[in-house]
Design a protein around this motif. Structure first.
Motif, PDB file in Angstrom:
ATOM      1  N   GLY B  73      10.035  17.617  -8.008  1.00 38.12           N
ATOM      2  CA  GLY B  73      11.012  17.836  -6.942  1.00 38.12           C
ATOM      3  C   GLY B  73      10.430  18.215  -5.600  1.00 38.12           C
ATOM      4  O   GLY B  73      11.171  18.658  -4.718  1.00 38.12           O
ATOM      5  N   VAL B  74       9.129  18.058  -5.423  1.00 39.78           N
ATOM      6  CA  VAL B  74       8.526  18.417  -4.132  1.00 39.78           C
ATOM      7  C   VAL B  74       8.659  17.231  -3.169  1.00 39.78           C
ATOM      8  O   VAL B  74       8.150  16.157  -3.439  1.00 39.78           O
ATOM      9  CB  VAL B  74       7.028  18.786  -4.281  1.00 39.78           C
ATOM     10  CG1 VAL B  74       6.426  19.145  -2.927  1.00 39.78           C
ATOM     11  CG2 VAL B  74       6.859  19.920  -5.281  1.00 39.78           C
ATOM     12  N   PRO B  75       9.355  17.430  -2.050  1.00 40.00           N
ATOM     13  CA  PRO B  75       9.507  16.326  -1.100  1.00 40.00           C
ATOM     14  C   PRO B  75       8.183  16.058  -0.394  1.00 40.00           C
ATOM     15  O   PRO B  75       7.416  16.983  -0.122  1.00 40.00           O
ATOM     16  CB  PRO B  75      10.554  16.836  -0.101  1.00 40.00           C
ATOM     17  CG  PRO B  75      11.090  18.096  -0.679  1.00 40.00           C
ATOM     18  CD  PRO B  75      10.056  18.638  -1.594  1.00 40.00           C
ATOM     19  N   VAL B  76       7.951  14.801  -0.105  1.00 41.69           N
ATOM     20  CA  VAL B  76       6.676  14.439   0.516  1.00 41.69           C
ATOM     21  C   VAL B  76       6.902  13.339   1.548  1.00 41.69           C
ATOM     22  O   VAL B  76       7.832  12.541   1.436  1.00 41.69           O
ATOM     23  CB  VAL B  76       5.663  13.981  -0.571  1.00 41.69           C
ATOM     24  CG1 VAL B  76       6.135  12.738  -1.298  1.00 41.69           C
ATOM     25  CG2 VAL B  76       4.284  13.702   0.045  1.00 41.69           C
ATOM     26  N   VAL B  77       6.035  13.345   2.560  1.00 43.36           N
ATOM     27  CA  VAL B  77       6.007  12.268   3.548  1.00 43.36           C
ATOM     28  C   VAL B  77       4.662  11.574   3.377  1.00 43.36           C
ATOM     29  O   VAL B  77       3.644  12.239   3.209  1.00 43.36           O
ATOM     30  CB  VAL B  77       6.151  12.841   4.977  1.00 43.36           C
ATOM     31  CG1 VAL B  77       5.719  11.821   6.023  1.00 43.36           C
ATOM     32  CG2 VAL B  77       7.590  13.291   5.221  1.00 43.36           C
ATOM     33  N   ILE B  78       4.652  10.234   3.316  1.00 43.43           N
ATOM     34  CA  ILE B  78       3.365   9.538   3.277  1.00 43.43           C
ATOM     35  C   ILE B  78       3.229   8.682   4.525  1.00 43.43           C
ATOM     36  O   ILE B  78       4.211   8.147   5.041  1.00 43.43           O
ATOM     37  CB  ILE B  78       3.191   8.696   1.979  1.00 43.43           C
ATOM     38  CG1 ILE B  78       4.213   7.572   1.886  1.00 43.43           C
ATOM     39  CG2 ILE B  78       3.239   9.581   0.747  1.00 43.43           C
ATOM     40  CD1 ILE B  78       4.010   6.670   0.667  1.00 43.43           C
ATOM     41  N   LYS B  79       2.014   8.623   4.983  1.00 39.16           N
ATOM     42  CA  LYS B  79       1.730   7.873   6.215  1.00 39.16           C
ATOM     43  C   LYS B  79       2.181   6.421   6.042  1.00 39.16           C
ATOM     44  O   LYS B  79       2.083   5.861   4.941  1.00 39.16           O
ATOM     45  CB  LYS B  79       0.227   7.941   6.494  1.00 39.16           C
ATOM     46  CG  LYS B  79      -0.188   7.439   7.869  1.00 39.16           C
ATOM     47  CD  LYS B  79      -1.696   7.651   8.069  1.00 39.16           C
ATOM     48  CE  LYS B  79      -2.187   7.058   9.366  1.00 39.16           C
ATOM     49  NZ  LYS B  79      -3.625   7.282   9.578  1.00 39.16           N
ATOM     50  N   ASP B  80       2.612   5.828   7.119  1.00 40.52           N
ATOM     51  CA  ASP B  80       3.217   4.495   7.023  1.00 40.52           C
ATOM     52  C   ASP B  80       2.212   3.363   6.779  1.00 40.52           C
ATOM     53  O   ASP B  80       2.576   2.197   6.799  1.00 40.52           O
ATOM     54  CB  ASP B  80       4.053   4.201   8.273  1.00 40.52           C
ATOM     55  CG  ASP B  80       5.104   3.126   8.003  1.00 40.52           C
ATOM     56  OD1 ASP B  80       5.477   2.958   6.828  1.00 40.52           O
ATOM     57  OD2 ASP B  80       5.521   2.436   8.954  1.00 40.52           O
ATOM     58  N   ASN B  81       0.940   3.688   6.554  1.00 42.83           N
ATOM     59  CA  ASN B  81       0.009   2.632   6.134  1.00 42.83           C
ATOM     60  C   ASN B  81      -0.226   2.693   4.630  1.00 42.83           C
ATOM     61  O   ASN B  81      -1.087   2.015   4.100  1.00 42.83           O
ATOM     62  CB  ASN B  81      -1.320   2.741   6.899  1.00 42.83           C
ATOM     63  CG  ASN B  81      -2.045   4.032   6.620  1.00 42.83           C
ATOM     64  OD1 ASN B  81      -1.481   4.961   6.046  1.00 42.83           O
ATOM     65  ND2 ASN B  81      -3.296   4.106   7.048  1.00 42.83           N
ATOM     66  N   ILE B  82       0.546   3.550   3.931  1.00 43.96           N
ATOM     67  CA  ILE B  82       0.417   3.664   2.474  1.00 43.96           C
ATOM     68  C   ILE B  82       1.661   3.028   1.857  1.00 43.96           C
ATOM     69  O   ILE B  82       2.783   3.428   2.155  1.00 43.96           O
ATOM     70  CB  ILE B  82       0.281   5.144   2.057  1.00 43.96           C
ATOM     71  CG1 ILE B  82      -0.981   5.748   2.712  1.00 43.96           C
ATOM     72  CG2 ILE B  82       0.222   5.275   0.540  1.00 43.96           C
ATOM     73  CD1 ILE B  82      -1.132   7.244   2.527  1.00 43.96           C
ATOM     74  N   CYS B  83       1.433   2.009   1.013  1.00 48.75           N
ATOM     75  CA  CYS B  83       2.548   1.219   0.502  1.00 48.75           C
ATOM     76  C   CYS B  83       3.341   1.937  -0.579  1.00 48.75           C
ATOM     77  O   CYS B  83       2.772   2.588  -1.464  1.00 48.75           O
ATOM     78  CB  CYS B  83       2.035  -0.099  -0.095  1.00 48.75           C
ATOM     79  SG  CYS B  83       1.334  -1.196   1.131  1.00 48.75           S
TER      80      CYS B  83
END
Ligand SMILES: [Zn+2]
Lengths: 495, 449
Positions: B73-83
């Protein structure tokens, strides 16, 4: 000047580049299947062979193994370390905008193949190197002739993209179109023997480029012309012949042959200068693949799986089995046939007779069925059994051929004998004739006595009975005695 | 505002123990992001729908008594160059158009397997020519407790120090690059942003896995098992050549250096000076050559044929040209031009091959220095100037990429660089520093009132 030059004043200098598709289950850098024949376009693809952003290659070790095998079959030395490069250029069939290739440090170097030159003398064609690289996709053009020029739309099928290739580069040791064909024929046979590739030309598994230049006796050298796009032996031969003539004409007229890339147009039978300027392809190391280290153990493993090569086999058949060189060459042309033949001999068949059978009956069936000799229903041991029965006189050659036909339906020798009309153990008339002739030949004194008029009828009858007994013994009592005596009498012209 | 300042470990524990649900956490984080986005623009895309489904799945697992994973349940943001499969990925570039990758990057799928929930894609400069600024800002502003960035020449450490949070550029090969849109393949590494060392370690334990899909990835998960909870006896190196740049250091960075050196000395560490002349002199040129050469070939696949945006054009060549001239911005174009030039047949040996050789020398100089002086880590600023222009070559960070070393940037604008595979130890050192100087706080000022 041109009037003074003869044809023999020009020596063609030819190097050949061959691409073969290595035989593997999956593609070079992904798990997509290598065999896509008959599949829908773009059905055998994944992010890796499509070069989608973020995808990375993983080297299929089987490609290295097959590359080594091909190299060894061509007498090359395997390099302990090889690394991959990116060969960059733009074309729609190239998914990543670069081709991943082992060209900068080839996996195998310094090989050679022996052929016969135009005078029939042995000649070595040196092989500069063999490297592994990935194939590109296939362009399909909507123009009527399927070519790029004038097409309304083009489509790309990436099923082929990422298939493993070996590029084999020869030294410029080839001097004629005929030599070129002999070289690629010999190379194809050896690579196929090694199991490195199926080299099926119809499936595009073997493609040729040729570098052709001309040396003139007056000291002039023509520049090197790269001729591309040959997909068959015939195309290679015609393209080289055409290019030799074209270049000679230019030089005879005092002109200069330009260094260029020309495309072979098979339909028109000409080479045409490529309109696209061949820009130098750019190279850099492939950072996504670590250097490939080929350990001595791995090399040994590959070497151990390498079968006896065709030339060595031919020599052995001639020396150890007493076959003629021509017959041995036919038997060793493909490894499945050679193995079939050896299987017959190992199962006890006489090599000369087994050779005849394989060259005629087996090859005929293999060609008719378009299958490998290893796929035949009649196994070598069964054929050997049949051949042995001919040898010991139980079957005539004619009857044996009928039995062989029946065996192709999956019957054993005995079952086939029954089915082909000859009762089990029954000796056919032909075989009986042969046996009688052999028996008479083996007993010339008895024959002489019977033929002379010295003996009375009774004694003559006893002598004929004696011969009949010998024949009956040979057939293990399987022949009808009255028939045997009839044949003996007719053979001695007594009837 | 229950979850905004919570760390990943705390959220995962709470979800697992049913103190709150993954859905609750996600909705609150989504609200925070929505509130801040018009001022912060940290996200290239908000993945509310995908995230809600993932959060629901975590809650279902918890309800069924199944293990919801280390990042439940940990929210995460991934950089937009990671598919991420099914989620539009543009890598900050027009050229990718509305491309939706049909597969997951390994790094993202490792997080997802442990129950992490995708909140959005972190905004970035085109194709990593700049920095992972969106991912860093999202953590600093408290959208999420951690995020993923990628670092080619400092693009994790720079935004981490600008934002006052932690950022780790792992040892090359520690985290799979599969599914990350490559810029300089031999320099790129994916790494996390966090607000605590504890979370950094938690996330790295999940990410540091050998990936059969990435031939440069290795199996080194065990390096996070070591625990040395003291700074006593540590040997911390200051690089003479990088201290020479001191006059250009912003006062704030210079003060942080002084404070941190004192902290180490007072904790019983030995601070010594070393010299890295080859690194100082050649690393930037080496980096520039390799990055441009790799970028130019990596970007060659963007031709409009298989994915992304294709320009309307009469012929093939025109289509390639228009697609690429319209699709790329100036920064990327200049790198493509430089890369193309550097790998021309007559430049290849002189520049590209020379750079790869110099790279070996640089890595050796680092190795020998770490080894001979038994150094635990190098301490140096992330950048000589906090007001530096984004996208400029930064010698202070790119050395770690050239040599493949791990570099951990601390909230004060400093980084510690260690030998290969010392990532675990760098975190140990960082944790001791954090115990003394405290963990970073949420940048609440960004909140719209
Ligand atoms: Zn594939």
């Amino acid at each position: 000047m041109s009037n003074m030059l003869k044809m023999s004043d020009f020596t063609p200098v030819i190097g050949i580049e061959i691409h073969i598709q290595l035989k593997t289950k999956s593609k070079m850098f992904c798990a997509c299947p290598a065999d896509y024949s008959g599949d829908e376009p773009n059905s055998r693809i994944c992010p890796v062979c499509m070069g989608l952003p973020g995808s990375l290659p993983v080297l299929n070790r089987a490609v290295v193994h097959q590359g080594m095998l091909a190299g060894m079959a061509l007498n090359c030395a395997v390099q302990p370390v090889t690394f991959f490069s990116r060969k960059a250029y733009y074309y729609p069939d190239l998914p990543k905008g670069f081709q991943t290739s082992g060209c900068d440090m080839p996996i195998a170097v310094n090989g050679w193949l022996e052929i016969k030159d135009d005078a029939g003398n042995p000649k070595k064609i040196r092989i500069h190197c063999l490297h592994i690289e990935e194939d590109v996709g296939k362009l399909l053009h909507s123009a009527s002739d399927g070519r790029l020029e004038g097409a309304d739309a083009s489509y790309v099928d990436y099923n082929r993209a990422g298939l493993p290739l070996a590029e084999i580069v020869s030294e410029p040791d080839v001097s004629s179109a005929r030599e070129a064909v002999e070289y690629v024929t010999a190379l194809r046979r050896r690579v196929r023997y090694a199991g490195a590739s199926d080299v099926d030309l119809e499936k595009g598994m073997m493609r040729f480029d040729a570098n052709v230049s001309m040396k003139c006796a007056d000291g002039r050298w023509g520049r090197k012309v790269e001729v591309k796009n040959m997909n068959s032996f015939r195309a290679l031969e015609r393209a080289i012949e055409y290019e030799i003539k074209r270049q000679r004409k230019i030089m005879e007229d005092g002109g200069e042959v330009l260094p260029e890339t020309r495309h072979w147009n098979d339909a028109k039978g000409v080479t045409t200068a490529s309109r696209v300027k061949a820009s130098a392809r750019k190279f850099m190391m492939e950072p996504d693949l670590p250097p490939l280290v080929v350990t001595p153990d791995w090399v040994e493993e590959a070497r151990a799986s390498l079968p006896e090569m065709p030339n060595e086999k031919t020599a052995r058949y001639v020396e150890d089995m007493g076959l003629s060189e021509a017959d041995a060459a036919v038997l060793t042309d493909s490894i499945d046939v050679a193995r079939y033949f050896e299987g017959c001999v190992d199962a006890g068949a006489n090599p000369a007779r087994a050779g005849n059978w394989v060259r005629t009956e087996v090859l005929r069936v293999v060609n008719e069925k378009r299958c490998g000799a290893d796929e035949l229903t009649v196994k070598p041991a069964s054929l050997a059994e049949l051949i042995c029965r001919i040898d010991d006189g139980r079957l005539s050659t004619t009857l044996a051929k009928r039995v062989f036909e029946a065996m192709l339906d999956g019957l054993t020798v005995d079952e086939a004998l029954k089915k082909s009309g000859a009762a089990e153990g029954e000796v056919g008339a032909d075989a009986l004739g042969e046996l009688v002739r052999a028996t008479l030949a083996a007993n010339p004194d008895v024959v002489e006595e019977i033929k002379s008029d010295k003996l009375d009828k009774n004694t003559k009858g006893k002598k004929i009975k004696f011969l009949q007994g010998l024949v009956m013994k040979e057939t293990r009592g399987q022949a009808r005695p009255d028939e045997v005596s009839k044949i003996i009498e007719s053979a001695l012209n007594l009837r | 505002m229950r979850f905004r300042s919570m760390g990943a470990r705390e959220i995962a524990a709470g979800v697992r123990e049913k103190k709150f649900s993954a859905a609750e956490v996600f909705e609150e984080c989504l609200r925070t992001a929505t509130d801040c986005e018009d001022r912060l623009s940290a996200l290239a895309a908000v993945t509310a729908e995908a995230g809600r489904i993932q959060a629901k799945r975590v809650d279902e697992k918890v309800a069924k008594g199944e293990d919801p994973g280390l990042l439940a349940g940990v929210p995460v943001v991934i950089k937009d160059n990671i598919c991420a499969n099914g989620i539009r990925t543009a890598a900050g570039s027009r050229i990718l158009g509305d491309w939706v990758p049909p597969y997951d990057a390994t790094a993202w799928s490792l997080l997802a397997d442990q129950g992490a929930v995708l909140l959005g894609k972190g905004s970035m400069d085109e194709l990593a020519t700049g920095v992972s600024d969106g991912s860093a800002a999202a953590v600093a502003a408290g959208y999420v407790p951690f995020s993923l960035g990628s670092d080619t020449g400092g693009s994790i450490r720079l935004p981490a120090s600008y934002c006052g949070i932690y950022g780790l550029k792992p040892t090359y090969g520690l985290v799979s690059r599969y599914g990350m849109i490559s810029y300089g393949s031999s320099l790129d590494q994916i790494g996390p942003f966090t607000r605590s060392v504890e979370d950094m370690e938690l996330v790295m334990r999940v990410l540091a896995r050998h990936d059969p899909k990435d031939s440069t990835s290795v199996s080194k998960n065990e390096i996070f098992a070591r625990r040395t909870n003291t700074l006593k006896g540590r040997r911390i190196a200051l690089v003479k050549e990088f201290m020479d740049f001191s006059p250009t250091l912003d006062q704030i960075t210079a003060d942080a250096m002084k404070r941190t050196i004192r902290l180490f000395e007072e904790s019983g560490s030995e601070v010594i000076e070393v010299s890295l002349p080859t690194v100082a002199r050649y690393a930037a040129a080496c980096y520039y050559t390799i990055a441009a050469s790799e970028a130019y070939t990596n970007f060659a696949r963007f031709d409009g044929v298989r994915c992304g945006r294709a320009a309307e054009a009469a012929g093939l060549r025109e289509m390639f040209e228009t697609t690429r001239s319209e699709g790329f911005d100036g920064g990327v174009k200049s790198r493509i031009i430089v890369g193309t030039y550097l790998s021309e047949p007559d430049c290849y040996e002189k520049y590209y091959v020379a750079a790869t050789r110099v790279r070996t020398l640089i890595a050796e100089e680092f190795y020998k220095t770490f080894d001979a002086d038994r150094i635990d880590c190098i301490l140096q600023p992330v950048t000589p100037s906090l007001s530096g222009k984004i996208g400029e070559l930064n010698l202070y960070t790119l050395t770690a990429n050239v040599a493949g070393l791990p570099a951990f940037s601390l909230p004060a604008g400093l980084q510690i660089i260690g030998p290969r595979w010392s990532d675990g130890e760098l975190l140990d050192i960082g944790l001791e520093v954090e115990k003394i100087s405290g963990a970073p706080k949420i940048a609440y000022f960004l909140q719209r009132r």
